[in-house]
Design an enzyme around this catalytic site. Structure first.
Site, PDB file in Angstrom:
ATOM      1  N   ILE A  38      12.156  -6.888 -11.308  1.00 15.25           N
ATOM      2  CA  ILE A  38      11.237  -8.032 -10.152  1.00 15.25           C
ATOM      3  C   ILE A  38      10.269  -8.612 -11.343  1.00 15.25           C
ATOM      4  O   ILE A  38       8.839  -9.112 -11.095  1.00 15.25           O
ATOM      5  CB  ILE A  38      10.747  -7.697  -8.813  1.00 15.25           C
ATOM      6  CG1 ILE A  38      10.115  -5.948  -9.402  1.00 15.25           C
ATOM      7  CG2 ILE A  38      11.228  -6.781  -7.973  1.00 15.25           C
ATOM      8  CD1 ILE A  38       8.821  -5.645  -8.376  1.00 15.25           C
ATOM      9  N   THR A  63       3.734   3.292  -9.459  1.00 15.44           N
ATOM     10  CA  THR A  63       2.972   4.826  -8.352  1.00 15.44           C
ATOM     11  C   THR A  63       2.626   6.208  -9.166  1.00 15.44           C
ATOM     12  O   THR A  63       1.751   6.872  -8.734  1.00 15.44           O
ATOM     13  CB  THR A  63       3.606   5.023  -7.629  1.00 15.44           C
ATOM     14  OG1 THR A  63       4.977   5.521  -7.871  1.00 15.44           O
ATOM     15  CG2 THR A  63       3.828   4.195  -6.527  1.00 15.44           C
ATOM     16  N   THR A 102      -2.328   0.570  -1.425  1.00 17.09           N
ATOM     17  CA  THR A 102      -2.944   1.519  -1.375  1.00 17.09           C
ATOM     18  C   THR A 102      -4.484   1.784  -1.342  1.00 17.09           C
ATOM     19  O   THR A 102      -5.137   1.032  -1.526  1.00 17.09           O
ATOM     20  CB  THR A 102      -2.168   2.359  -3.027  1.00 17.09           C
ATOM     21  OG1 THR A 102      -3.262   3.888  -2.913  1.00 17.09           O
ATOM     22  CG2 THR A 102      -2.929   1.410  -4.175  1.00 17.09           C
ATOM     23  N   TYR A 127      -4.479   2.846 -12.175  1.00 19.72           N
ATOM     24  CA  TYR A 127      -3.309   2.403 -10.580  1.00 19.72           C
ATOM     25  C   TYR A 127      -4.106   1.515  -9.819  1.00 19.72           C
ATOM     26  O   TYR A 127      -3.571   0.886  -9.492  1.00 19.72           O
ATOM     27  CB  TYR A 127      -2.942   3.956 -10.079  1.00 19.72           C
ATOM     28  CG  TYR A 127      -2.226   3.145  -9.131  1.00 19.72           C
ATOM     29  CD1 TYR A 127      -1.371   3.205  -9.332  1.00 19.72           C
ATOM     30  CD2 TYR A 127      -2.454   3.595  -8.234  1.00 19.72           C
ATOM     31  CE1 TYR A 127      -0.263   2.674  -8.041  1.00 19.72           C
ATOM     32  CE2 TYR A 127      -2.486   4.298  -7.092  1.00 19.72           C
ATOM     33  CZ  TYR A 127      -1.256   3.416  -6.817  1.00 19.72           C
ATOM     34  OH  TYR A 127      -0.656   3.527  -5.675  1.00 19.72           O
TER      35      TYR A 127
END
Length: 229
Positions: A38, A63, A102, A127
């Site tokens: 992707i 992640t 998230t 992140y």
């Protein structure tokens, strides 16, 4: 309808496989990096166009929160640039993007309190920042989208806190776990079931926006570890 699921070998991707195996009126195409990179915009466009994809569920993400601090460039590529690729490709097909984000898009004050969907993102680490950039890329593309922010995701699959603690508590006599961080542990299958139901009943149409999803209940990492043990 043809639906593309990215990150299909991860926690949530595997849970979507469970959903589709129970029966669906739609055709699900599950991909991971081996089937679709992707980060390659042209590859994404070909996949979407050649397969007449009408909806994408993006479960792919970088992640590893701690490692992201030393691997910021790749985290940005996967959590932001790749998301832009998906958004632009499905927009060209006049489709919809469902994206998993998230609670790490928050972080500064207020701390350890519930956050609203319309609250400004204030990430404190790489992140969270890259995931926020992914959300912003979706907004900038103008694609029809639903973003689900979730928290403390766990399941039978992949690497997650529950599986790690099950291993550690079975092999170590004592553990030190922080007590000053609270959150809402969320079973990945519950999130997958909810999104699957939304798709099956076409309730994603005209309901674009950002949503917060978690299981009920609040605990610290210490409380969570005691329950797991």
């Amino acid at each position: 309808m043809k639906i593309l699921v990215t990150g299909a070998n991860g926690q949530l991707g595997n849970c979507f496989r469970n959903c589709s195996e129970r029966g669906s009126k739609d055709n699900y195409i599950f991909t991971d990096v081996a089937e679709l990179d992707i980060t390659n915009a042209e590859a994404v466009k070909r996949m979407v166009k050649d397969n007449d994809i009408e909806l994408i569920i993006n479960c792919a993400a970088y992640t590893n929160v701690d490692k992201a601090e030393d691997d910021a460039e790749f985290a940005e590529t996967l959590n932001s640039d790749a998301v832009r690729n998906l958004a632009e490709a499905i927009k060209d097909n006049d489709g919809t993007l469902i994206h998993i984000s998230t609670d790490y898009v928050f972080g500064k004050e207020p701390y350890n309190v519930p956050c609203r969907e319309d609250q400004k993102g204030t990430p404190t680490g790489v992140y969270g920042m890259t995931k926020l950039h992914g959300e912003q890329a979706i907004a900038a593309s103008g694609v029809k989208s639903l973003i689900f922010r979730t928290a403390w995701l766990y399941s039978e699959y992949g690497k997650n806190f529950v599986r790690t603690m099950l291993s550690l508590t079975s092999t170590k006599p004592t553990l030190k776990v922080v007590f000053d961080q609270t959150g809402t542990p969320t079973y990945a299958q519950d999130l997958a079931d909810t999104i699957f139901d939304i798709i099956e009943n076409r309730r994603y149409k005209d309901n674009e926006g950002i949503y917060h999803y978690s299981n009920e209940g609040v605990c610290s990492w210490y409380d969570f570890t005691k329950m797991i043990a």
